[in-house]
Design an enzyme around this catalytic site. Sequence first.
Site, mmCIF file in Angstrom:
data_model
loop_
_atom_site.group_PDB
_atom_site.id
_atom_site.type_symbol
_atom_site.label_atom_id
_atom_site.label_comp_id
_atom_site.label_asym_id
_atom_site.label_seq_id
_atom_site.Cartn_x
_atom_site.Cartn_y
_atom_site.Cartn_z
ATOM 1 N N GLY A 1 -0.560 -4.891 0.978
ATOM 2 C CA GLY A 1 -1.744 -4.463 0.230
ATOM 3 C C GLY A 1 -2.009 -5.302 -1.017
ATOM 4 O O GLY A 1 -3.164 -5.488 -1.414
ATOM 5 N N GLY B 1 0.834 -1.197 0.000
ATOM 6 C CA GLY B 1 0.000 0.000 0.000
ATOM 7 C C GLY B 1 0.867 1.245 0.000
ATOM 8 O O GLY B 1 1.940 1.256 0.584
ATOM 9 N N ASP C 1 -2.298 -6.689 7.951
ATOM 10 C CA ASP C 1 -3.711 -6.290 7.838
ATOM 11 C C ASP C 1 -4.311 -6.798 6.527
ATOM 12 O O ASP C 1 -3.994 -7.913 6.115
ATOM 13 C CB ASP C 1 -3.829 -4.766 8.014
ATOM 14 C CG ASP C 1 -3.160 -3.982 6.888
ATOM 15 O OD1 ASP C 1 -2.278 -4.525 6.196
ATOM 16 O OD2 ASP C 1 -3.528 -2.800 6.694
ATOM 17 N N GLU D 1 4.736 -6.599 7.707
ATOM 18 C CA GLU D 1 4.357 -5.399 8.464
ATOM 19 C C GLU D 1 4.961 -5.261 9.855
ATOM 20 O O GLU D 1 5.128 -4.142 10.335
ATOM 21 C CB GLU D 1 2.826 -5.293 8.562
ATOM 22 C CG GLU D 1 2.127 -4.946 7.252
ATOM 23 C CD GLU D 1 1.822 -6.154 6.379
ATOM 24 O OE1 GLU D 1 2.242 -7.277 6.754
ATOM 25 O OE2 GLU D 1 1.175 -5.980 5.333
#
Length: 369
Positions: A129, A83, A160, A152
């Site tokens: 992402g 992301g 996530d 992450e």
Amino acid sequence: PQLWVISPLVNIENMSSQVESGVLLEKVGRVGVITMNRPKVLNALNLTMIRQIYPQLKKWDGDSETDMVIIKGTGGKAFCAGGDIRADTGKAGSSLSEIFFREEYILNNAIGTCRKPYIAIIDGITMGGGVGLSVHGRFRVATEKTMFAMPETAIGLFPDVGGGHFLPRLRGKLGLFLALTGFRLKGRDVMRAGVATHFVESKKVPEMENELVDLKSPSTENISKLLDSYQDQSQLDAEKPFVLESHISDIDRLFSSSSVEGIVGNLRADGSEFANKQLETLSKMSPTSLKITHKQLQYGASLSLQDVLVMEYRLSQACMRGCDFYEGVRAVLVDKDQNPKWNPSSLEEVSDQSVEKCFSSLGQKDLIL
Ligand SMILES: *[C@@H]1O[C@H](CO)[C@@H](O)[C@H](O)[C@H]1NC(C)=O
Ligand SMILES: *[C@@H]1O[C@H](CO)[C@@H](O)[C@H](O)[C@H]1NC(C)=O
């Protein structure tokens, strides 16, 4: 900071003077095709792209003229490396991250609930992402160029985009291992781990896509059979064992604990080369991220994708309130000294209450799906 890119692989110097459209959306026959198109930044996903993909996917999902959706990337290196939540100069970072994560997770859910067969061709780097854009879809086709990771915890975040849903559903403690250590899986192993549904050699992908487009009102089964046949023709690395094969029972044993401290204790007591390597990796990660991630997967194991995304939205905002994320981005992406100063700096200093607090409701600001 004005520059936040959630992927340790993206070179932020390449971010300026982008002229291409970040994502191409087109109809090929009765197939909706999404092409991630920022090759210079490994197809990193930004808010503009999320806002282009989401309405188009919803339209194709409900459209009687569309049989399936294919998502892929340009450039030959990456599907999507993560992301990109760079704040435009002048915009407050906090409100941007509020919006970015919200809209990203809403898109992840749209992929997970898409009624049309959704086929992600993850022919290259697929991290963070990019995993969220693929793993919740019905089919994920890996190639020998696929490199998968949820990295992450190294930047003060947590895995996530629905990581709390798919990771605890991998066999044994494999998902928790991948989540805590950010271990990178490559090629055929991405399928062996259960992250991809198929493995097809990269050079066969264009022909496979053509055949998918040529299918006449295909059922999910027809698509599945076609992908199976391409997999059967792809013998590359078939003889090579799964990279974690000899460690899978160690992983299940060592990563079985109700706390991160327990896992670290298991690794210390074990003393094998494999255990020591994992200890060294974990010692570099944000202690807060490790504890959040452990609990996220514990809760996520028995939650729907929707409830996981609501939980993860709370966690994302908790990470934006903390300091490890900014420090992680500084150390890995901006200064590149690879030496983040985490706060708190040890697992013992991260209290259960402070972790539990990250899971609490945001009231009016909670994600609604
Ligand atoms: C996203 O990337 C595209 C293509 O590089 C660019 O045109 C757009 O301005 C970017 N959006 C944001 C919010 O950075
Ligand atoms: C597609 O699948 C259906 C069953 O789901 C089957 O009857 C049909 O023959 C298949 N079509 C092709 C072209 O394989």
